[in-house]
Scaffold this active site. Structure first.
Site, PDB file in Angstrom:
ATOM      1  N   GLY A 168       4.330  -6.263   6.239  1.00  0.00           N
ATOM      2  CA  GLY A 168       3.984  -7.217   7.296  1.00  0.00           C
ATOM      3  C   GLY A 168       2.485  -7.247   7.558  1.00  0.00           C
ATOM      4  O   GLY A 168       1.887  -8.323   7.702  1.00  0.00           O
ATOM      5  N   GLY A 171       7.295   1.310   4.980  1.00  0.00           N
ATOM      6  CA  GLY A 171       6.120   2.181   4.900  1.00  0.00           C
ATOM      7  C   GLY A 171       5.131   1.714   3.848  1.00  0.00           C
ATOM      8  O   GLY A 171       4.204   2.434   3.464  1.00  0.00           O
ATOM      9  N   ASP A 205      -2.435  -1.395  10.703  1.00  0.00           N
ATOM     10  CA  ASP A 205      -2.765  -1.339   9.270  1.00  0.00           C
ATOM     11  C   ASP A 205      -3.408  -2.616   8.743  1.00  0.00           C
ATOM     12  O   ASP A 205      -3.760  -2.684   7.557  1.00  0.00           O
ATOM     13  CB  ASP A 205      -1.490  -1.115   8.437  1.00  0.00           C
ATOM     14  CG  ASP A 205      -0.978   0.310   8.528  1.00  0.00           C
ATOM     15  OD1 ASP A 205      -1.727   1.174   9.009  1.00  0.00           O
ATOM     16  OD2 ASP A 205       0.164   0.548   8.109  1.00  0.00           O
ATOM     17  N   LYS A 264       0.854  -1.217   0.000  1.00  0.00           N
ATOM     18  CA  LYS A 264       0.000   0.000   0.000  1.00  0.00           C
ATOM     19  C   LYS A 264       0.869   1.239   0.000  1.00  0.00           C
ATOM     20  O   LYS A 264       2.053   1.190   0.347  1.00  0.00           O
ATOM     21  CB  LYS A 264      -0.929   0.027   1.227  1.00  0.00           C
ATOM     22  CG  LYS A 264      -0.249   0.015   2.610  1.00  0.00           C
ATOM     23  CD  LYS A 264       0.146   1.370   3.174  1.00  0.00           C
ATOM     24  CE  LYS A 264       0.769   1.281   4.558  1.00  0.00           C
ATOM     25  NZ  LYS A 264       1.582   2.418   4.956  1.00  0.00           N
TER      26      LYS A 264
END
Ligand code: C5P
Length: 315
Positions: free
Chosen positions: A112, A108, A146, A21
């Site tokens: 993971g 960033g 996230d 992302k």
């Protein structure tokens, strides 16, 4: 994933795509009593990412990875996701998780977190658990800030620690050039240093309106998106690692409409109307800044392409 398990059959192996992302917008609203930061962020899934193969196993839960620097023990969020799902479902099924890592580490790009979400959804299917989407979101929020986003469909506005997601329309069709300088930035480090920088320069006061970004995204308006790019974590990171600012500048000279650091860095992305310009810029950056530069040119993933071949065995 496209196919559903048939009654009377279980799947022996499943291949799952684990997309990366970028954050087009990441505004820190303040620090919370639990130590986390309250966020307003807009994230896009990418066509670029890792590949995960999940195989049924009778010898417990194991993780293998082709990246030598990534631990494969319980400190890896992908293995923790598998264990959490098994514990939540009250099963002691085994699985071999084989991770083909393409996304740089601590970059960033959500590598993971995306792996964890892919393992949750993939094992839910491999083990035929039928855990609901709502329950998967509950597990995701326990794993990391996230992970919930990666259970979603493409572009989202996220609040809270990042775990409260709201899908948004995205018709952005440009090329996204990712450049990683060859070193990672710890997420914890980035947030801690934001506080210092914000106190010094009142960074919290200057930011574009997220509603303008959402409108530009829905309209596929590259110039509008570019005007709204924002990341509260960027100034402290560029201050410590000036090469990030130089990479951004180079991309803009090479035709990027805009460039920004993604999440807690250190990956910087450029938005290009023209794919050829993006590829030319990647070549120039590798020449100019040296072989440690990692580059990938990709696009927004309208639908997460987590589908893959499922091989079935009769029970
Ligand atoms: O949730 P996750 O494990 O991805 O976060 C890693 C670290 O980043 C946290 O331990 C915290 O220091 C920082 N963080 C934060 N506020 C957020 C998300 C992450 O302070 N919203």
């Amino acid at each position: 994933m496209t196919k559903q398990a048939q009654p009377g059959h279980s799947i022996a192996q499943l291949k799952v795509f684990s997309p990366a992302k970028i954050n087009l917008y990441l505004r820190i609203l303040g620090k919370r009593p639990d130590g986390y930061h309250e966020l307003e962020t807009v994230m896009l899934l990418l066509q670029f990412g890792d590949e995960i193969t999940l195989q049924l196993s009778t010898t417990g839960l194991t993780l293998e990875c082709d990246h030598p620097d990534l631990p494969t023990d319980d400190s890896n969020i992908a293995l923790r996701a598998a264990k959490l799902l098994a514990e939540h479902s009250g099963v002691d099924h085994g699985a071999r998780i084989i991770l083909r890592k393409r996304t740089p580490l601590a970059a960033g790009l959500g590598g993971g977190s995306s792996n964890a979400a892919a393992v949750l959804t993939g094992l839910n299917r491999l083990w035929n658990l039928n855990v609901s989407g709502e329950e998967l979101h509950g597990l995701a929020a326990r794993l990391g800030s996230d992970v919930n986003f990666f259970l979603g469909q493409g572009a989202a506005l996220c609040h809270g620690r990042g775990e409260r997601i709201e899908p948004v329309a995205c018709n952005f069709v440009g090329t996204i050039l990712l450049v990683n300088p060859g070193f990672g930035i710890s997420t914890k480090w980035a947030y801690e240093h934001w506080a210092q920088t914000a106190a010094e320069s009142r960074l919290t006061g200057k930011f574009p309106e997220v509603s303008l970004l959402l409108r530009a995204l829905a309209e596929g308006d590259l110039a509008g998106v570019t005007q709204c790019l924002f990341n509260s974590l960027e100034v402290p990171s560029i201050r410590k690692f000036p090469v990030l600012g130089l990479i951004k500048k180079t991309m803009c000279e090479d035709g990027a409409a805009g460039a920004l650091m993604s999440g807690s860095g250190a990956t910087v992305f450029g938005l290009f109307a023209n794919k050829g310009d993006a590829e030319q810029s990647a070549r120039r950056i590798r020449e100019q800044f040296g072989p440690s530069m990692w580059t990938a040119s990709t696009r927004f993933a309208e639908v997460p392409s987590r589908s893959g071949k499922a091989h079935r065995i009769a029970r």
